[in-house]
Design a protein around this motif. Structure first.
Motif: not given
Length: 445
Positions: A117, A123-124, A126-127, A129, A134
């Protein structure tokens, strides 16, 4: 691949619904693992607030706490160091730090992550976690990465080059902090995680790590000119008290935020952050009253930090009453470290980074293994694990942290000394780092 840090209580065998991640990891049971992840608005709101609270700990909390402890002529230099160290680490974190701390490192996965990463690749908005975006997880963990090297600054304040502080920070977070964060929090395959070490919010990763680096730095940079002869009393206990209070407030994001959800575990961490700190403050004042005849503001402020440090690894594993005793014990041992041990060995740890963060972190890490017992009001241990076994795991984790950080930091200080030099000239030190290093003064009469 994102490695969620599963909570201490999960390790202790609590109900699946109570699983959450230490120092910012995320709740997840077997059923949730199989189902699509969705964002929880309440959890997200709490983690956004927790992230801001941890930043508040550093700026202005830690900066003012340390600034009040130094002499007037060095106040601005401490503020600058805290500000620029934090800013530099933020950049490093999003470029490669997050990736090294929280991705799969392949053959080196036990010790460090990968560059999967790099520059936050993949990573955007919409990601996800766990139950939060995220980006929020990344930001929360970033504040932990920022405050740890900022804590070290207090150990060698008033005599180090500004360029040396920044270069050391860049090297130290890369070769010491990111591997430690990975080993403790990154999930299956990481060294101390595999052992079953309990570190809810960073006793090893943040406080022992910073304390040991501070001790090594204080020794390698050397004593302040006139140390032991000139008056070097804190210039503003008012600012130190204000800074300590800000740290206490921000620490609720640090500890309760490490539940990574707005849930009962966050509530437990919150009340423990109250009670452990209160126990430490009262204990320090009582000890000072018997030892010196008077309880000091400096002592009470030191007690605040000692209690907060001690409960950091334990916040989600112990009960509120156990937290009081843990804070009081840590306070007593930290008092001994700063009033007896430091004088005995003669090292110049300006703001007692080792004496409070190092010693308090060690007491908290080992004490977590004790006070997690159900007989002492804690959440208990994983099935088949005894108190003795858990304490041994905690001790092993402390030893690894001390060795990793101590050896690594010594090497990095030496590299910095060769490249830019660690120490300002004696003339600059006498003038004060505010003017000598920054051409400004914190105060104008």
């Amino acid at each position: 691949m994102l490695f969620n840090k599963i909570s201490t209580l999960g390790r202790l065998g609590a109900a699946a619904a109570a699983l959450m991640a230490p120092a910012g990891a995320f709740a997840q049971d077997a059923a949730a693992a199989a189902a699509p992840e969705t964002i929880n608005a309440g959890d997200t709101a709490w983690m956004l607030m927790s992230t801001v609270l941890v930043l508040f700990m550093i700026l202005p909390g830690l900066a003012l706490f340390y600034g009040g402890l130094v002499r007037t002529k060095n106040m601005l230099s401490v503020l600058m160091q805290c500000l620029v160290v934090s800013s530099a680490v933020m950049i490093i974190w999003v470029v490669y730090g997050y990736s090294l701390a929280f991705t799969n490192g392949g053959g080196l996965n036990t010790y460090i992550g990968s560059f999967e990463k790099l520059f936050l690749a993949g990573v955007n908005s919409d990601s996800i976690s766990g139950t939060i975006p995220e980006y929020v997880f990344i930001s929360f963990q970033m504040t932990f990465a920022c405050i740890t090297p900022a804590l070290i600054v207090g150990a060698f304040a008033e005599r180090i080059k500004f360029s040396a502080v920044i270069l050391f920070t860049v090297l130290w977070v890369t070769f010491v902090y990111f591997p430690m964060a990975h080993m403790v929090w990154s999930g299956d395959g990481a060294l101390m995680w595999d052992w079953g070490a309990l570190d809810f919010a960073g006793g090893t990763v943040v406080h022992i790590n910073a304390g040991i680096a501070g001790l090594v730095g204080a020794i390698m940079v050397g004593k302040r000119t006139g140390f032991g002869k000139d008056m070097m009393a804190p210039h503003s206990m008012t600012l130190t008290m204000v800074g300590a209070s800000m740290l206490w407030v921000g620490w609720f994001g640090f500890n309760a935020g490490s539940a990574a959800a707005a849930n009962g575990t966050a509530g437990l961490a919150m009340i423990n952050t109250f009670t452990a700190t209160a126990g430490a403050v009262v204990a320090w004042c009582v000890i000072e009253t018997f030892a010196r005849g008077k309880a000091s503001m400096l002592g009470a402020a030191s007690g605040v930090i000692a209690g907060l440090v001690a409960v950091t690894p334990a916040a989600g594993a112990v009960g509120p009453i156990g937290a009081i005793f843990l804070g009081a014990i840590a306070s007593a041992l930290c008092y001994f470290a700063v009033s007896v041990v430091k004088n005995k060995f003669g090292y110049d740890d300006t703001a007692d980074v080792f004496g409070v963060h190092g010693v308090g972190g060690i007491v908290g890490a080992i004490g977590t293994g004790i006070f997690a017992s159900t007989s002492l009001g804690g959440g208990g241990y994983v099935e088949g694990v005894t108190m003795a076994a858990q304490v041994w795991v905690q001790i092993k984790s402390v030893i690894v942290t001390i060795l990793w950080c101590g050896i690594g930091s010594a090497i990095l200080y030496k590299i910095v000394d060769v490249i830019v030099g660690l120490r300002v000239p004696v003339e600059a030190e006498r003038e004060g780092l505010d003017l000598a290093s920054h051409g400004e003064a914190a105060y104008h009469n």
